[in-house]
Design an enzyme around this catalytic site. Sequence first.
Site, PDB file in Angstrom:
ATOM      1  N   ASP A 115       0.850  -1.186   0.000  1.00 51.31           N
ATOM      2  CA  ASP A 115       0.000   0.000   0.000  1.00 51.31           C
ATOM      3  C   ASP A 115       0.889   1.241   0.000  1.00 51.31           C
ATOM      4  OD1 ASP A 115      -3.212   0.534   0.980  1.00 51.31           O
ATOM      5  OD2 ASP A 115      -1.795   2.212   1.136  1.00 51.31           O
ATOM      6  N   ILE A 116       0.491   2.240  -0.757  1.00 52.24           N
ATOM      7  CA  ILE A 116       1.294   3.466  -0.895  1.00 52.24           C
ATOM      8  C   ILE A 116       1.279   4.309   0.380  1.00 52.24           C
ATOM      9  CG2 ILE A 116      -0.497   5.044  -1.767  1.00 52.24           C
ATOM     10  CD1 ILE A 116       1.505   5.781  -4.022  1.00 52.24           C
ATOM     11  N   ASN A 152     -12.768  -3.174   2.495  1.00 50.57           N
ATOM     12  CA  ASN A 152     -13.764  -2.108   2.584  1.00 50.57           C
ATOM     13  C   ASN A 152     -14.682  -2.179   1.371  1.00 50.57           C
ATOM     14  OD1 ASN A 152     -12.531  -0.928   4.913  1.00 50.57           O
ATOM     15  ND2 ASN A 152     -10.957  -0.067   3.577  1.00 50.57           N
ATOM     16  N   HIS A 177      -6.925  -5.871   2.218  1.00 53.63           N
ATOM     17  CA  HIS A 177      -5.723  -5.354   2.871  1.00 53.63           C
ATOM     18  C   HIS A 177      -5.189  -6.440   3.802  1.00 53.63           C
ATOM     19  CE1 HIS A 177      -6.738  -0.919   2.211  1.00 53.63           C
ATOM     20  NE2 HIS A 177      -7.907  -1.498   1.973  1.00 53.63           N
ATOM     21  N   HIS A 196     -10.623  -5.507  -3.383  1.00 50.05           N
ATOM     22  CA  HIS A 196      -9.284  -5.787  -2.865  1.00 50.05           C
ATOM     23  C   HIS A 196      -9.362  -6.119  -1.391  1.00 50.05           C
ATOM     24  CE1 HIS A 196     -10.046  -1.440  -2.393  1.00 50.05           C
ATOM     25  NE2 HIS A 196      -9.311  -1.507  -1.282  1.00 50.05           N
ATOM     26  N   GLY A 234     -16.067   2.628   3.550  1.00 48.34           N
ATOM     27  CA  GLY A 234     -14.874   3.451   3.363  1.00 48.34           C
ATOM     28  C   GLY A 234     -14.032   3.048   2.164  1.00 48.34           C
ATOM     29  N   GLN A 235     -14.640   2.387   1.173  1.00 54.49           N
ATOM     30  CA  GLN A 235     -13.879   1.969  -0.004  1.00 54.49           C
ATOM     31  C   GLN A 235     -13.520   3.183  -0.856  1.00 54.49           C
ATOM     32  OE1 GLN A 235     -15.971  -0.804  -2.520  1.00 54.49           O
ATOM     33  NE2 GLN A 235     -14.175  -1.302  -3.726  1.00 54.49           N
TER      34      GLN A 235
HETATM   35  P1  AMP Z   1      -9.788   1.287   0.264  1.00 54.33           P
HETATM   36  O1  AMP Z   1     -10.165   2.395   1.176  1.00 54.33           O
HETATM   37  O2  AMP Z   1     -10.041  -0.065   0.899  1.00 54.33           O
HETATM   38  O3  AMP Z   1     -10.394   1.409  -1.101  1.00 54.33           O
HETATM   39  O4  AMP Z   1      -8.219   1.347   0.144  1.00 54.33           O
HETATM   40  C1  AMP Z   1      -7.533   1.783  -0.967  1.00 54.33           C
HETATM   41  C2  AMP Z   1      -6.068   1.727  -0.619  1.00 54.33           C
HETATM   42  O5  AMP Z   1      -5.319   1.886  -1.798  1.00 54.33           O
HETATM   43  C3  AMP Z   1      -5.611   2.810   0.359  1.00 54.33           C
HETATM   44  O6  AMP Z   1      -5.070   2.185   1.523  1.00 54.33           O
HETATM   45  C4  AMP Z   1      -4.536   3.575  -0.440  1.00 54.33           C
HETATM   46  O7  AMP Z   1      -3.458   3.980   0.360  1.00 54.33           O
HETATM   47  C5  AMP Z   1      -4.125   2.552  -1.472  1.00 54.33           C
HETATM   48  N1  AMP Z   1      -3.587   3.105  -2.701  1.00 54.33           N
HETATM   49  C6  AMP Z   1      -4.096   4.105  -3.454  1.00 54.33           C
HETATM   50  N2  AMP Z   1      -3.321   4.317  -4.531  1.00 54.33           N
HETATM   51  C7  AMP Z   1      -2.320   3.410  -4.474  1.00 54.33           C
HETATM   52  C8  AMP Z   1      -1.211   3.112  -5.299  1.00 54.33           C
HETATM   53  N3  AMP Z   1      -0.951   3.798  -6.433  1.00 54.33           N
HETATM   54  N4  AMP Z   1      -0.363   2.120  -4.927  1.00 54.33           N
HETATM   55  C9  AMP Z   1      -0.596   1.428  -3.798  1.00 54.33           C
HETATM   56  N5  AMP Z   1      -1.638   1.653  -2.975  1.00 54.33           N
HETATM   57  C10 AMP Z   1      -2.487   2.635  -3.305  1.00 54.33           C
END
Ligand code: AMP
Length: 129
Positions: A41-42, A99, A114, A112, A105-106
């Site tokens: 995750d970024i 999420n 986590h 996906h 909170g998606q």
């Molecule tokens: P969600 O809230 O479950 O949709 O989580 C989306 C996740 O994607 C968040 O934890 C972000 O930090 C992560 N995210 C967004 N852009 C990127 C990216 N380019 N590379 C890796 N993770 C990302």
Amino acid sequence: MSAATTGLPPYDAGNIFARILRGEIPCKRVHETPHALAFHDINPQAPVHVLVIPKGPYVSLADFSANASDAEIGGFWRAVGQVARDLGLESRGYRVLSNMGPEGGQEVPHFHVHLFGGRRLGRMVPAAP
Ligand code: AMP
């Protein structure tokens, strides 16, 4: 299962994970199979914070479980377990979280999960603000 049935928007091929899958945006890849991609995750929320995504265009778990093939579903969940093992999370423990939709909170509308680990994790669901 249609978007109307899930209550979620139709799949947006411009979402950031779709762009990662197409190679338009880089990621720190952890594991890849024909049906799944795992990457860091970024914006990590724990010492280990890895995302695992199916390669197909699914918005949510409802969409994925209704419309993905058995091979995609099996391949995805096997990859989640493989990543946890490869990262050495099994002995200390870890959390898998997904999420879904606005109240879940998606942020990224591509299904996906986590994986969080590397420290004692807090409450399962924090109190509402
Ligand atoms: P969600 O809230 O479950 O949709 O989580 C989306 C996740 O994607 C968040 O934890 C972000 O930090 C992560 N995210 C967004 N852009 C990127 C990216 N380019 N590379 C890796 N993770 C990302």
